[in-house]
Design an enzyme around this catalytic site. Structure first.
Site, mmCIF file in Angstrom:
data_model
loop_
_atom_site.group_PDB
_atom_site.id
_atom_site.type_symbol
_atom_site.label_atom_id
_atom_site.label_comp_id
_atom_site.label_asym_id
_atom_site.label_seq_id
_atom_site.Cartn_x
_atom_site.Cartn_y
_atom_site.Cartn_z
ATOM 1 N N SER A 1 55.186 53.854 -82.225
ATOM 2 C CA SER A 1 56.800 53.230 -82.459
ATOM 3 C C SER A 1 57.373 53.710 -81.046
ATOM 4 C CB SER A 1 57.560 54.030 -83.296
ATOM 5 O OG SER A 1 58.976 53.761 -83.492
ATOM 6 N N TYR B 1 59.645 61.672 -87.950
ATOM 7 C CA TYR B 1 59.165 60.370 -87.697
ATOM 8 C C TYR B 1 58.681 60.495 -85.963
ATOM 9 C CZ TYR B 1 58.662 55.344 -87.459
ATOM 10 O OH TYR B 1 58.077 54.032 -87.301
HETATM 11 P P1 NAI Z 1 56.263 48.228 -94.095
HETATM 12 O O1 NAI Z 1 56.874 49.279 -95.055
HETATM 13 O O2 NAI Z 1 56.738 46.857 -94.166
HETATM 14 O O3 NAI Z 1 54.459 48.512 -94.244
HETATM 15 C C1 NAI Z 1 53.868 49.502 -94.414
HETATM 16 C C2 NAI Z 1 52.739 49.372 -95.178
HETATM 17 O O4 NAI Z 1 52.128 50.671 -95.192
HETATM 18 C C3 NAI Z 1 53.189 49.346 -96.909
HETATM 19 O O5 NAI Z 1 52.468 48.128 -97.179
HETATM 20 C C4 NAI Z 1 52.633 50.502 -97.425
HETATM 21 O O6 NAI Z 1 52.255 50.439 -98.757
HETATM 22 C C5 NAI Z 1 51.709 51.076 -96.482
HETATM 23 N N1 NAI Z 1 51.398 52.489 -96.585
HETATM 24 C C6 NAI Z 1 52.334 53.583 -96.583
HETATM 25 N N2 NAI Z 1 51.749 54.695 -96.996
HETATM 26 C C7 NAI Z 1 50.547 54.414 -97.002
HETATM 27 C C8 NAI Z 1 49.303 55.366 -96.975
HETATM 28 N N3 NAI Z 1 49.378 56.507 -97.330
HETATM 29 N N4 NAI Z 1 47.848 54.785 -97.350
HETATM 30 C C9 NAI Z 1 47.924 53.487 -97.003
HETATM 31 N N5 NAI Z 1 49.051 52.590 -96.812
HETATM 32 C C10 NAI Z 1 50.205 53.033 -96.735
HETATM 33 O O7 NAI Z 1 56.457 49.046 -92.777
HETATM 34 P P2 NAI Z 1 56.295 48.257 -91.140
HETATM 35 O O8 NAI Z 1 57.291 48.180 -90.474
HETATM 36 O O9 NAI Z 1 55.336 47.066 -91.431
HETATM 37 O O10 NAI Z 1 55.225 49.490 -90.651
HETATM 38 C C11 NAI Z 1 54.097 49.552 -90.186
HETATM 39 C C12 NAI Z 1 53.840 50.769 -88.975
HETATM 40 O O11 NAI Z 1 54.584 50.219 -87.993
HETATM 41 C C13 NAI Z 1 54.353 51.885 -89.440
HETATM 42 O O12 NAI Z 1 53.505 53.083 -88.711
HETATM 43 C C14 NAI Z 1 55.515 52.145 -88.683
HETATM 44 O O13 NAI Z 1 55.834 53.425 -88.575
HETATM 45 C C15 NAI Z 1 55.720 51.392 -87.458
HETATM 46 N N6 NAI Z 1 56.573 50.699 -87.160
HETATM 47 C C16 NAI Z 1 57.480 50.104 -87.714
HETATM 48 C C17 NAI Z 1 58.950 49.783 -86.981
HETATM 49 C C18 NAI Z 1 59.881 49.130 -87.636
HETATM 50 O O14 NAI Z 1 61.026 48.932 -87.265
HETATM 51 N N7 NAI Z 1 59.687 48.213 -88.831
HETATM 52 C C19 NAI Z 1 59.230 50.128 -85.602
HETATM 53 C C20 NAI Z 1 58.065 50.724 -85.130
HETATM 54 C C21 NAI Z 1 57.005 51.062 -85.835
#
Ligand code: NAI
Length: 275
Positions: free
Chosen positions: A138, A151
């Site tokens: 991130s 985080y």
């Molecule tokens: P999201 O919540 O839309 O998707 C995350 C997915 O990871 C979900 O489908 C969830 O079920 C899955 N997940 C959570 N814990 C899990 C586990 N223990 N095992 C397997 N799957 C698991 O979130 P998003 O935004 O798509 O996030 C993806 C990555 O991007 C994360 O690492 C997040 O920290 C990072 N990120 C997101 C930002 C944002 O503003 N949305 C900004 C910077 C980084």
């Protein structure tokens, strides 16, 4: 055409990465702890795009399951070309409000979850003498992000492990990149502290982090396209969008100034919370 695995592929950024891979004809394993969500994504991709998508239930906190799954995919296809260790959760709140459960959840999923994927993929890719590991950190892994230090700590660790490994992996023919996005419009922003005790940041009814971000939010689809470009160039760090790159530049030029800007955000938050 590549054989790829995406963790956290049922939603947001992972889903958009899987769509990019599928649109260019790759074979992509959409994995998530949310098995139903992963299956829906794979079905949608298979209906619309030329690649072949498979869904699998995979919790990244389960080291043995991650290793077994990555090995199985490599055995079934004879190679594993691309791995996106992307699954993550959001933790928010002032340090004094956070419990060890907040810390442990962030470490278990955001850090150890990536370590499990890296460990499994790297061993396979060393044997192959090829492959690319892409970890999602991130912008909070590059600049001070208050009100969510578990985080920001885990994301800094993912940046560190990715860059350190990149230096080791090059000699083994393996590439490593780390993705550092600013805020992206995904369900993550509305699920801060999911299943954990609320904090002032996560407890206001109807509040969503994205309401606090000025301007239009970057989309997961746009980010996924930027990620694929960065992967093609074999960038060490994929930082996006442009506002994120500006914040990162500011941090490198003047770290103390970056902390002062972060403090202003904390002061504003405390003032609003006190109302
Ligand atoms: P999201 O919540 O839309 O998707 C995350 C997915 O990871 C979900 O489908 C969830 O079920 C899955 N997940 C959570 N814990 C899990 C586990 N223990 N095992 C397997 N799957 C698991 O979130 P998003 O935004 O798509 O996030 C993806 C990555 O991007 C994360 O690492 C997040 O920290 C990072 N990120 C997101 C930002 C944002 O503003 N949305 C900004 C910077 C980084």
């Amino acid at each position: 055409m590549s054989i790829a695995i995406v963790t956290g592929g049922a939603s947001g950024i992972g889903r958009a990465i899987a769509a990019e891979l599928s649109s260019r004809g790759d074979t992509v394993y959409v994995t998530d702890r949310n098995a139903e969500g992963a299956a829906e994504v794979a079905d949608t991709l298979n209906a619309k795009l030329p690649g072949k998508a498979f869904a699998a239930a995979l919790d990244v906190t389960d080291n043995e399951a991650v290793a077994a799954f990555y090995n199985q995919v490599a055995t079934d296809h004879g190679s594993l070309d691309l791995v996106f260790n992307n699954a993550g959760i959001a933790i928010g709140g002032l340090a004094e409000e956070l419990t060890m459960d907040h810390w442990n959840r962030a470490i278990d999923i955001n850090l150890k979850g990536v370590i499990h994927g890296v460990d499994a993929a790297y061993r396979i890719m060393i044997k192959q003498g090829s492959g690319h590991i892409v970890n999602t950190a991130s912008l909070a892994g590059l600049v001070p992000m208050p009100m969510g230090i578990p985080y920001t700590a885990t994301k800094h660790a993912v940046v560190g492990l990715s860059l350190g490994l990149r230096a080791e992996a090059a000699g083994n023919g393996v590439k490593v990149s780390v993705v550092c996005p600013g805020f992206v419009d995904t369900p993550l922003l509305a699920t801060v502290n999911d299943g954990l005790p609320d904090t002032a940041l996560s407890s206001k009814p109807g509040t969503d982090v994205k309401d606090t971000v000025p301007g239009r939010l970057y989309t997961a689809e746009k980010l996924a396209r930027d990620i694929m470009k960065g992967v093609k160039r074999n960038d060490a760090l994929i930082v996006a969008p442009a506002s994120g790159r500006a914040a990162w530049r500011g941090m490198r030029i003047n770290p103390a100034g970056a902390v002062r800007i972060a403090k202003i955000a904390v002061d504003q938050f405390r003032k609003q919370s006190a109302k």
